[in-house]
Motif scaffolding. Sequence first.
Motif: not given
Length: 225
Positions: A63-74, A85-93, A170-173
């Motif tokens: 859910s949070n990934l979808n919300v963050t991606e929408e904000k990033y697209q905006e 840049v501010a959205l990068q940590p939420a995208l990563k997590f 949650q850092d991806p390998l």
Amino acid sequence: MLCRVGQIRRCAASLSQTLNLVAASRQKHTLPDLTYDYGALEPHINAEIMQLHHSKHHATYVSNLNVTEEKYQEALAKGDVTAQVALQPALKFNGGGHINHSIFWTNLSPNGGGEPQGELMEAIKRDFGSFQKMKERMSAATVAVQGSGWGWLGLDKESGGLRIAACANQDPLHGTTGLIPLLGIDVWEHAYYLQYKNVRPDYVKAIWNVINWENVSERLQIAKK
């Protein structure tokens, strides 16, 4: 000159519309279904843990990934680099949480445990000496994760060798080490606390009984292509 300015504005408007259409048409991430019941991994992982872990924790990452991606697209459409840049940590997590858990569920099976076969077993023997030594090294690295994170068995595509690594939070390998993930063990407390309390080593020892080696082998085959 006015003609040129108008043309630039029309191009900018067209680009903005295109970005908005891409954002609107982008398929949202969804929570993957499990191929087994929540109680199928008992007694090694109980049903309450699996239900909460999958339907609550993983669902929240999605859910949070979808919300963050929408904000990033905006932010992209507006050319707002600061917001991007501010959205990068939420995208990563949240993106990492979704990626990691999607692998984790398939790495487990009520028919798991035992030892791998074929090429995977040969690669383990080549790189670690024996299956038992690999288990011991991966268990030690996983138990030693400070706070929350994951223990991983991954493929180094460049050398062709198997490697053990630990990632925080949650850092991806693949995104953080370059290794291709084959097997992951989640050591966030929500993965085990209700059953094992703060005794992480007991949880890590138990999870080997439900490892889906067929899935790990398939991942190795795909990674090598």
